[in-house]
Design a protein around this motif. Sequence first.
Motif, PDB file in Angstrom:
ATOM      1  N   PRO A 213       0.838  -1.205   0.000  1.00 38.56           N
ATOM      2  CA  PRO A 213       0.000   0.000   0.000  1.00 38.56           C
ATOM      3  C   PRO A 213       0.875   1.258   0.000  1.00 38.56           C
ATOM      4  O   PRO A 213       2.057   1.212   0.341  1.00 38.56           O
ATOM      5  CB  PRO A 213      -0.779  -0.122   1.312  1.00 38.56           C
ATOM      6  CG  PRO A 213       0.092  -0.937   2.196  1.00 38.56           C
ATOM      7  CD  PRO A 213       0.835  -1.882   1.300  1.00 38.56           C
ATOM      8  N   GLU A 214       0.264   2.364  -0.383  1.00 40.41           N
ATOM      9  CA  GLU A 214       0.961   3.642  -0.330  1.00 40.41           C
ATOM     10  C   GLU A 214       1.384   3.896   1.116  1.00 40.41           C
ATOM     11  O   GLU A 214       0.644   3.605   2.052  1.00 40.41           O
ATOM     12  CB  GLU A 214       0.029   4.754  -0.806  1.00 40.41           C
ATOM     13  CG  GLU A 214       0.752   6.007  -1.172  1.00 40.41           C
ATOM     14  CD  GLU A 214      -0.168   7.009  -1.844  1.00 40.41           C
ATOM     15  OE1 GLU A 214      -0.171   8.170  -1.405  1.00 40.41           O
ATOM     16  OE2 GLU A 214      -0.879   6.602  -2.787  1.00 40.41           O
ATOM     17  N   GLY A 215       2.573   4.388   1.294  1.00 41.41           N
ATOM     18  CA  GLY A 215       3.063   4.683   2.635  1.00 41.41           C
ATOM     19  C   GLY A 215       3.755   3.513   3.311  1.00 41.41           C
ATOM     20  O   GLY A 215       4.082   3.593   4.498  1.00 41.41           O
ATOM     21  N   ALA A 216       3.989   2.421   2.599  1.00 37.82           N
ATOM     22  CA  ALA A 216       4.692   1.279   3.186  1.00 37.82           C
ATOM     23  C   ALA A 216       6.101   1.705   3.594  1.00 37.82           C
ATOM     24  O   ALA A 216       6.715   2.563   2.963  1.00 37.82           O
ATOM     25  CB  ALA A 216       4.754   0.129   2.187  1.00 37.82           C
ATOM     26  N   LYS A 217       6.608   1.119   4.661  1.00 37.57           N
ATOM     27  CA  LYS A 217       7.934   1.451   5.189  1.00 37.57           C
ATOM     28  C   LYS A 217       9.006   0.769   4.345  1.00 37.57           C
ATOM     29  O   LYS A 217       8.919  -0.421   4.073  1.00 37.57           O
ATOM     30  CB  LYS A 217       8.040   0.978   6.643  1.00 37.57           C
ATOM     31  CG  LYS A 217       9.364   1.177   7.288  1.00 37.57           C
ATOM     32  CD  LYS A 217       9.342   2.374   8.165  1.00 37.57           C
ATOM     33  CE  LYS A 217      10.644   2.455   8.950  1.00 37.57           C
ATOM     34  NZ  LYS A 217      10.984   3.789   9.253  1.00 37.57           N
ATOM     35  N   VAL A 218      10.008   1.529   3.925  1.00 38.46           N
ATOM     36  CA  VAL A 218      11.094   0.999   3.103  1.00 38.46           C
ATOM     37  C   VAL A 218      12.178   0.425   4.008  1.00 38.46           C
ATOM     38  O   VAL A 218      12.644   1.093   4.942  1.00 38.46           O
ATOM     39  CB  VAL A 218      11.694   2.089   2.193  1.00 38.46           C
ATOM     40  CG1 VAL A 218      12.888   1.558   1.414  1.00 38.46           C
ATOM     41  CG2 VAL A 218      10.632   2.632   1.251  1.00 38.46           C
TER      42      VAL A 218
ATOM     43  N   LEU B  68       9.350  -3.323   0.853  1.00 39.67           N
ATOM     44  CA  LEU B  68       8.311  -2.398   1.292  1.00 39.67           C
ATOM     45  C   LEU B  68       7.502  -3.130   2.354  1.00 39.67           C
ATOM     46  O   LEU B  68       6.798  -4.097   2.056  1.00 39.67           O
ATOM     47  CB  LEU B  68       7.427  -1.976   0.119  1.00 39.67           C
ATOM     48  CG  LEU B  68       8.160  -1.248  -1.009  1.00 39.67           C
ATOM     49  CD1 LEU B  68       7.219  -1.011  -2.182  1.00 39.67           C
ATOM     50  CD2 LEU B  68       8.740   0.059  -0.514  1.00 39.67           C
ATOM     51  N   LEU B  69       7.632  -2.687   3.602  1.00 35.35           N
ATOM     52  CA  LEU B  69       6.982  -3.362   4.731  1.00 35.35           C
ATOM     53  C   LEU B  69       5.611  -2.771   5.018  1.00 35.35           C
ATOM     54  O   LEU B  69       5.440  -1.557   5.024  1.00 35.35           O
ATOM     55  CB  LEU B  69       7.845  -3.227   5.988  1.00 35.35           C
ATOM     56  CG  LEU B  69       9.175  -3.973   5.985  1.00 35.35           C
ATOM     57  CD1 LEU B  69      10.012  -3.525   7.170  1.00 35.35           C
ATOM     58  CD2 LEU B  69       8.967  -5.472   5.994  1.00 35.35           C
ATOM     59  N   TYR B  70       4.655  -3.627   5.278  1.00 35.75           N
ATOM     60  CA  TYR B  70       3.297  -3.255   5.672  1.00 35.75           C
ATOM     61  C   TYR B  70       2.708  -4.440   6.419  1.00 35.75           C
ATOM     62  O   TYR B  70       3.262  -5.551   6.377  1.00 35.75           O
ATOM     63  CB  TYR B  70       2.442  -2.889   4.440  1.00 35.75           C
ATOM     64  CG  TYR B  70       2.369  -3.996   3.424  1.00 35.75           C
ATOM     65  CD1 TYR B  70       1.326  -4.927   3.453  1.00 35.75           C
ATOM     66  CD2 TYR B  70       3.339  -4.138   2.440  1.00 35.75           C
ATOM     67  CE1 TYR B  70       1.263  -5.959   2.532  1.00 35.75           C
ATOM     68  CE2 TYR B  70       3.272  -5.163   1.520  1.00 35.75           C
ATOM     69  CZ  TYR B  70       2.234  -6.073   1.566  1.00 35.75           C
ATOM     70  OH  TYR B  70       2.179  -7.091   0.666  1.00 35.75           O
ATOM     71  N   LYS B  71       1.611  -4.225   7.117  1.00 29.05           N
ATOM     72  CA  LYS B  71       0.967  -5.311   7.843  1.00 29.05           C
ATOM     73  C   LYS B  71       0.566  -6.392   6.840  1.00 29.05           C
ATOM     74  O   LYS B  71      -0.099  -6.116   5.853  1.00 29.05           O
ATOM     75  CB  LYS B  71      -0.274  -4.804   8.591  1.00 29.05           C
ATOM     76  CG  LYS B  71      -0.908  -5.864   9.456  1.00 29.05           C
ATOM     77  CD  LYS B  71      -2.063  -5.324  10.263  1.00 29.05           C
ATOM     78  CE  LYS B  71      -2.653  -6.457  11.079  1.00 29.05           C
ATOM     79  NZ  LYS B  71      -3.745  -6.027  11.908  1.00 29.05           N
TER      80      LYS B  71
ATOM     81  N   THR C 284       3.031  -8.210  11.518  1.00 33.25           N
ATOM     82  CA  THR C 284       1.766  -7.912  12.196  1.00 33.25           C
ATOM     83  C   THR C 284       1.646  -6.435  12.544  1.00 33.25           C
ATOM     84  O   THR C 284       0.537  -5.922  12.661  1.00 33.25           O
ATOM     85  CB  THR C 284       1.596  -8.754  13.474  1.00 33.25           C
ATOM     86  OG1 THR C 284       2.706  -8.521  14.340  1.00 33.25           O
ATOM     87  CG2 THR C 284       1.501 -10.242  13.140  1.00 33.25           C
ATOM     88  N   ALA C 285       2.799  -5.761  12.699  1.00 30.06           N
ATOM     89  CA  ALA C 285       2.770  -4.325  13.006  1.00 30.06           C
ATOM     90  C   ALA C 285       4.154  -3.724  12.815  1.00 30.06           C
ATOM     91  O   ALA C 285       5.174  -4.416  12.889  1.00 30.06           O
ATOM     92  CB  ALA C 285       2.311  -4.090  14.446  1.00 30.06           C
ATOM     93  N   LEU C 286       4.159  -2.413  12.565  1.00 33.22           N
ATOM     94  CA  LEU C 286       5.388  -1.625  12.483  1.00 33.22           C
ATOM     95  C   LEU C 286       5.239  -0.474  13.464  1.00 33.22           C
ATOM     96  O   LEU C 286       4.266   0.267  13.397  1.00 33.22           O
ATOM     97  CB  LEU C 286       5.561  -1.046  11.085  1.00 33.22           C
ATOM     98  CG  LEU C 286       5.942  -2.011   9.986  1.00 33.22           C
ATOM     99  CD1 LEU C 286       5.478  -1.494   8.650  1.00 33.22           C
ATOM    100  CD2 LEU C 286       7.438  -2.210   9.980  1.00 33.22           C
TER     101      LEU C 286
END
Length: 173
Positions: free
Chosen positions: A50-55, A64-67, A89-91
Motif C-alpha cells: 500500500p501507499e506509505g509502506a515502510k522501506v 516495502l513493509l506493511y501489515k 503484524t505491526a510496524l
Amino acid sequence: NMLCRTESLEHCMAQARSQFKCEGEPDISLCCDNLRRKQINEETNRRLAPEGAKVLESSDGTILLYKGTPLVGCRIAHGILNAVWYEVTALEGETLHLIDDKNTPIVISLEKAKRCLQLRYALTVHKRQSKTIDGHVRLCPGRAPGHVSRHWTIRHILVGASRATSISNLSII
C-alpha cells in the motif's frame, strides 16, 4: 513421464504449462535461481504494497513493509530462523512485529531485520524442499514467463510440483 525423457525440456515444459493452470495470485512462486526469485519478490512487493509502506533496505534488496508482508528467515540471528516463514503484524517506529508459521510473536529492530529476513513471494525450489505449501504454487522455470532456464531440470519440476497439496493448486509460467 516417458515423454519428458525422450523430448526436449522446453517441449516437456510446454506440456506441463498446458496441464497446470491454477489461476490468480500465487501463494508462492518457486524458481531455480536467486536472480529470478529476487525479480519476482521485488515486482510483487511493489505491486501489493500500500501507499506509505515502510522501506527497508535489506541485504537481499529493497523491501516495502506493511501489515501482512510475507517474509522468510535467511539466516539464524536475533530470534529469526532460516527458512521459517514470517508475517508482519505491526510496524512501530524502528521495531518490526512478526508472527512465525506457528503464530509465535517475534519483535525485532529494523536494523537487525534487514540482515536476516527476505521477502517470500518467491523462493528457490531448494529452499522449499520437504515443505508442503497450502494454496497456489507457481513454478517459474526461467527469467520470464514461457522461458526455461538452462539450469532448470525435470528434478526441479518434480520437487516444485510436489510442494503443492493438489494438482489444482499448481501453475507453471
